[in-house]
Design a protein around this motif. Structure first.
Motif, short mmCIF file in Angstrom:
data_model
loop_
_atom_site.label_atom_id
_atom_site.label_comp_id
_atom_site.label_asym_id
_atom_site.label_seq_id
_atom_site.Cartn_x
_atom_site.Cartn_y
_atom_site.Cartn_z
N ARG A 1 0.84 -1.20 0.00
CA ARG A 1 0.00 0.00 0.00
C ARG A 1 0.88 1.25 0.00
N VAL A 2 0.37 2.29 -0.63
CA VAL A 2 1.05 3.58 -0.60
C VAL A 2 0.33 4.47 0.40
N VAL A 3 0.98 5.58 0.79
CA VAL A 3 0.33 6.50 1.70
C VAL A 3 -0.59 7.43 0.92
N MET A 4 -1.54 8.01 1.61
CA MET A 4 -2.43 8.99 0.98
C MET A 4 -1.85 10.39 1.16
N THR B 1 3.21 11.50 -6.11
CA THR B 1 4.63 11.18 -6.14
C THR B 1 5.42 11.62 -4.91
N LEU B 2 5.46 12.91 -4.63
CA LEU B 2 6.38 13.39 -3.60
C LEU B 2 6.05 12.86 -2.19
N PRO B 3 4.78 12.82 -1.77
CA PRO B 3 4.50 12.25 -0.45
C PRO B 3 4.97 10.80 -0.31
N ASN B 4 4.83 10.02 -1.40
CA ASN B 4 5.16 8.61 -1.28
C ASN B 4 6.65 8.32 -1.38
N SER C 1 8.21 7.20 7.27
CA SER C 1 7.09 7.89 7.91
C SER C 1 6.09 8.38 6.87
N GLY C 2 4.87 8.64 7.32
CA GLY C 2 3.86 9.19 6.43
C GLY C 2 3.84 10.70 6.47
#
Length: 300
Positions: free
Chosen positions: A63-66, A70-73, A81-82
């Motif tokens: 799973r990826v973070v919401m 691109t940049l947040p993940n 960290s998220g």
């Protein structure tokens, strides 16, 4: 066994842990392709990546973070960290415009990355960051890198050559290399995810990864290297950022000494775990501010 010997054994286990392989990592290479959905990865012909990942552990349910952008993940991959901790919520993030209070920051205001942590705990380590999307490097303090290389207009092959040379030059030192390309993501935006040009972009990257791996083998660098295959999100139609399966679930894999071969990872996995696993490979301690976890089942 005498009591004194039992106490000594207990102390050794506490100090070194049961996974002694974590102390033996010589180098880690992060092969990072932007925008790879599980469906796209499965449809594309990727013999080089398939052969590589067959030698280790693979997940098709990471799973990826919401938000699934691109940049947040990528920041989550590299900071353990998220966005709630590292503060990168969108692709336009800049340090001098960030007002969100980070849970931890260095002297210049950056959230602690895996590169910072390793540089502080393993001063001899060499680190490199190769990329072709300008915003990607913004969340990181350049002081913790020995080499940074940015290429324009989706070029990425020269960075594969630079990364190999960096690894070869520092073969006797612990090394962490982030080797990234955005061209796969741009193919999805320009032609739609799952379109022939998108699939072809993955296959083209696979061929270059194959050449890179062969050079590593010929230079006697392959056997004692850990490779991680990473992506940040998938896509649907012309974009991503939503919560569909094709946007939120990506492939993830790890290969190298001490990693089980042919393993399909069953545990829940997330982009925040990547940096935690890298620290574990090098035997480094994770910051308290991080939320990532180590997937223990991938180790022999």
């Amino acid at each position: 066994m005498k009591k004194s010997k039992l106490i000594a054994l207990f102390v050794l286990l506490c100090v070194f842990g049961t996974h002694t392989h974590a102390r033996k990592a010589k180098r880690v290479v992060l092969i990072a392709l932007d925008g790879i959905s599980v469906e796209g990865f499965q449809k594309a012909q990727t013999p080089c990546l398939d052969a590589l990942l067959a030698q280790g552990a693979r997940s098709l349910d990471t799973r990826v973070v919401m938000p699934s952008v691109t940049l947040p993940n990528w920041t989550s991959h590299l900071t353990g960290s998220g966005p709630e901790q590292h503060g990168v919520f969108n692709n336009d993030w800049l340090l001098n415009k960030s007002v969100y209070p980070l849970t931890e920051k260095d002297a210049k205001g950056y959230y602690p990355s895996v590169f910072k942590v390793l540089k502080e705990q393993l001063p001899t380590i060499k680190t490199a960051f190769y990329y072709n999307w300008i915003n990607l490097f913004y969340p990181y303090n350049e002081a913790y890198f020995d080499e940074v290389s940015y290429l324009e207009k989706d070029a990425y092959v020269p960075n594969y050559d630079k990364a190999f040379q960096f690894l070869s030059d520092h073969r006797k030192q612990p090394t962490l290399v982030f080797l990234y390309s955005v061209h796969t993501d741009h193919a999805g935006h320009n032609h739609t995810w799952m379109s022939p040009p998108y699939i072809r972009s993955i296959e083209e990257a696979d061929a270059e990864i194959g050449k890179f791996i062969e050079k590593m083998k010929k230079d006697d660098l392959y056997k004692d290297t850990h490779f991680l295959f990473l992506s940040d999100h998938g896509g649907i139609n012309y974009g991503h950022g939503g919560t569909t399966v094709n946007e939120m679930i990506v492939p993830w894999g790890i290969v190298g000494p001490g990693i089980k071969k042919g393993l399909t990872i069953e545990e829940p996995n997330n982009t925040v775990n990547t940096a935690s696993i890298i620290l574990h490979l090098f035997g480094a301690k994770q910051p308290l501010s991080w939320t990532g976890e180590v997937i223990r089942s991938i180790f022999k």
